[in-house]
Design an enzyme around this catalytic site. Structure first.
Site, PDB file in Angstrom:
ATOM      1  CE1 TYR A  50      -4.298   0.885  -0.255  1.00 25.73           C
ATOM      2  CE2 TYR A  50      -4.396  -1.361   0.565  1.00 25.73           C
ATOM      3  CZ  TYR A  50      -4.994  -0.290  -0.060  1.00 25.73           C
ATOM      4  OH  TYR A  50      -6.277  -0.399  -0.500  1.00 25.73           O
ATOM      5  CD  GLU A  52      -4.839   5.221   0.907  1.00 31.51           C
ATOM      6  OE1 GLU A  52      -4.759   5.927   1.924  1.00 31.51           O
ATOM      7  OE2 GLU A  52      -5.852   4.558   0.620  1.00 31.51           O
ATOM      8  CG  ASP A 196      -8.916  10.397 -23.796  1.00 30.15           C
ATOM      9  OD1 ASP A 196      -7.914   9.651 -23.842  1.00 30.15           O
ATOM     10  OD2 ASP A 196     -10.035  10.012 -23.404  1.00 30.15           O
ATOM     11  CB  THR A 222      -5.196   3.842 -21.805  1.00 29.15           C
ATOM     12  OG1 THR A 222      -4.975   3.887 -23.217  1.00 29.15           O
ATOM     13  CG2 THR A 222      -6.643   4.157 -21.514  1.00 29.15           C
ATOM     14  CE  LYS A 225      -7.796   2.043 -24.833  1.00 35.25           C
ATOM     15  NZ  LYS A 225      -8.851   3.078 -24.846  1.00 35.25           N
ATOM     16  NE  ARG A 231      -7.346  -3.571 -19.431  1.00 40.10           N
ATOM     17  CZ  ARG A 231      -7.489  -3.769 -20.743  1.00 40.10           C
ATOM     18  NH1 ARG A 231      -6.817  -4.697 -21.363  1.00 40.10           N
ATOM     19  NH2 ARG A 231      -8.325  -3.036 -21.431  1.00 40.10           N
TER      20      ARG A 231
HETATM   21  C1  LIG Z   1      -9.821   3.386 -23.994  1.00 37.59           C
HETATM   22  C2  LIG Z   1     -10.176   4.818 -23.800  1.00 37.59           C
HETATM   23  C3  LIG Z   1     -10.505   5.341 -22.551  1.00 37.59           C
HETATM   24  C4  LIG Z   1     -10.792   4.506 -21.327  1.00 37.59           C
HETATM   25  O1  LIG Z   1      -9.882   3.635 -20.938  1.00 37.59           O
HETATM   26  P1  LIG Z   1     -10.270   2.408 -19.959  1.00 37.59           P
HETATM   27  O2  LIG Z   1      -8.919   1.997 -19.529  1.00 37.59           O
HETATM   28  O3  LIG Z   1     -10.989   1.417 -20.819  1.00 37.59           O
HETATM   29  O4  LIG Z   1     -11.106   2.939 -18.865  1.00 37.59           O
HETATM   30  C5  LIG Z   1     -10.708   6.703 -22.430  1.00 37.59           C
HETATM   31  N1  LIG Z   1     -10.613   7.506 -23.499  1.00 37.59           N
HETATM   32  C6  LIG Z   1     -10.328   7.027 -24.727  1.00 37.59           C
HETATM   33  C7  LIG Z   1     -10.247   7.976 -25.866  1.00 37.59           C
HETATM   34  C8  LIG Z   1     -10.111   5.676 -24.917  1.00 37.59           C
HETATM   35  O5  LIG Z   1      -9.857   5.229 -26.139  1.00 37.59           O
END
Ligand SMILES: *Cc1c(COP(=O)(O)O)cnc(C)c1O
Length: 415
Positions: A50, A52, A196, A222, A225, A231
């Site tokens: 932990y 925090e 994003d 994220t 990807k 993740r």
């Molecule tokens: C995949 C994605 C997210 C969310 O990610 P998670 O890990 O699935 O919660 C947010 N914004 C965009 C543009 C994404 O492609």
């Protein structure tokens, strides 16, 4: 005791998923294969701790090692993306985006984001998301004739509704995002601009897509990807003021203890993403997407916006006489893994839409190139055409055996 001894059921399922991932051509654009090093870091005793707080300011003792792990991840993120501040603690992309709201908005404040059916993400203010229920969402779209963002629309919506927050980026955008154009609009109305880059972070890091740094106030991504990490997610900012607000929003605003095993794996992925090999990977992802798009266009597929600039292709199957869901299911049975997806102005319902969404991050991680992309395009055409004729079983079986032959020659990283 080993996993196989303690829990043969789960061990067996993991082995089955390993085989499935190796034996399919994975075309889902939000997925990838992490390296063995990233997998190794994820499965470690760091999960036991932990921590925090942030490095140097924790609420638990025993942070001698964890502080170093998190600091390495943060420093690597800052160096790779060229930003002043990074927070590597968000559990995933959706909580990272929620932290942006918590940092800069009050409930009921207005957010301007791309509508989900046009390629935006749920967390950009879509109705079923907390972000659409607790805030006041306004949505921009794409032009029906070009499939591209209409900045006159974005600007007039911004001037009319005066959002506190504007999101750019999304989940089904096949084209380059014009960060300076969004920044100009955000400045004009005094909104915080959030880029994003969940889908394209690896392309940005590898120099295969323009960077939002210097244009967006905050950047969310994220890590799993195109960035090819575990993740997880990161939030980045240049100004101290934005960074402080984001840090407070992540902890203690939204989350408790960070997932330290994930943090370590993010650090590893960021180290990998800073290499020349990763730059070459990012450019090959784009080259592969172009090759696949060209093959599909030559075979009469209708692509939203007419093609791709990045890793992603959105296909409108209307002209082929099949809907997205049956096509995705038939392709999956042929060993070609895609996902059905709405296309802009889709007359069909989101659970049974007109399109499929594909991308090249995973196949490129396996070392496939343009020749394999042309082959994949040909297989997709054969399956979809047979499906439209109502007689796809033989074609699906033949393509599946050809897919297995191909995948056997391109081992999956990490396995
Ligand atoms: C995949 C994605 C997210 C969310 O990610 P998670 O890990 O699935 O919660 C947010 N914004 C965009 C543009 C994404 O492609």
């Amino acid at each position: 005791m080993s996993l196989a001894q303690v829990d043969p059921e789960i061990a067996g399922l993991i082995a089955a998923e390993e085989r499935r991932q190796a034996d399919t051509v994975k075309l889902i654009p939000s997925e990838n294969y992490v390296s063995k090093a990233v997998l190794e870091a994820t499965g470690t005793v760091l999960t036991n701790k932990y921590s925090e707080g942030y490095a140097g300011k924790r609420y638990y003792e025993g942070q001698q090692v964890i502080d170093q792990v998190e600091t390495l991840a943060v420093e690597r993120a800052k160096a790779l993306f060229g930003v002043n501040h990074a927070n590597v603690q968000p559990y995933s992309g959706s909580p990272a985006n929620l932290a942006i709201y918590l940092a800069f908005l009050k409930p009921g404040d207005t957010v301007l984001g791309m509508g989900l059916p046009f390629g935006g993400h749920l967390t950009h203010g879509w109705s079923v998301s907390a972000t659409g229920k607790w805030f006041n969402p306004v949505r921009y779209s794409v032009r029906q004739d070009t499939g591209r963002i209409d900045f006159d629309e974005v600007r007039s919506l911004a001037l009319e509704h005066r959002p506190k927050l504007i999101f750019c980026g999304g989940t089904a955008i096949p084209r380059t995002i014009d960060f300076p154009a969004f920044a100009e609009i955000a400045r004009e109305v005094g909104a915080v601009l959030a880029a994003d880059i969940a889908h394209i972070a690896g392309l940005v890091a590898g120099g295969a897509h323009p960077s939002p740094v210097g244009h967006a106030d905050v950047i969310s991504t994220t890590t799993h990807k195109t960035l090819r990490g575990p993740r997880g997610a990161m939030l980045m900012a240049d100004s101290d003021e934005h960074a402080t607000a984001l840090n407070k929003a992540v902890f203690p605003g939204l989350q408790g203890g960070p997932h330290n095993h994930t943090t370590a794996a993010i650090a590893v992925a960021l180290k990998e993403a800073s290499t020349d090999a990763f730059k070459a990977y990012a450019h090959q992802v784009v080259a592969n997407a172009k090759a696949l798009a060209d093959e599909l266009l030559a075979r009469g597929f209708d692509l939203v916006s007419g093609g791709t600039d990045n890793h992603l292709i959105l296909i409108d199957l209307t002209s082929k006489g099949v809907a997205g869901k049956p096509a995705a299911q038939a392709l999956d049975r042929a060993g070609l893994e895609t996902n059905y997806n709405s296309v802009p102005y889709d007359p069909r319902k989101p659970f049974d839409p007109s399109g499929i969404r594909i991308g090249t991050p995973s196949v490129t991680s396996r070392g496939m190139g343009e020749a394999e992309m042309r082959q994949i395009g040909a297989w997709m055409d054969e399956v979809v055409t047979a499906l439209a004729k109502g007689d796809a079983e033989d074609v699906i079986a033949r393509v599946h055996s050809e897919v297995s032959e191909l995948t056997a020659g391109f081992p999956t990283p990490g396995l």
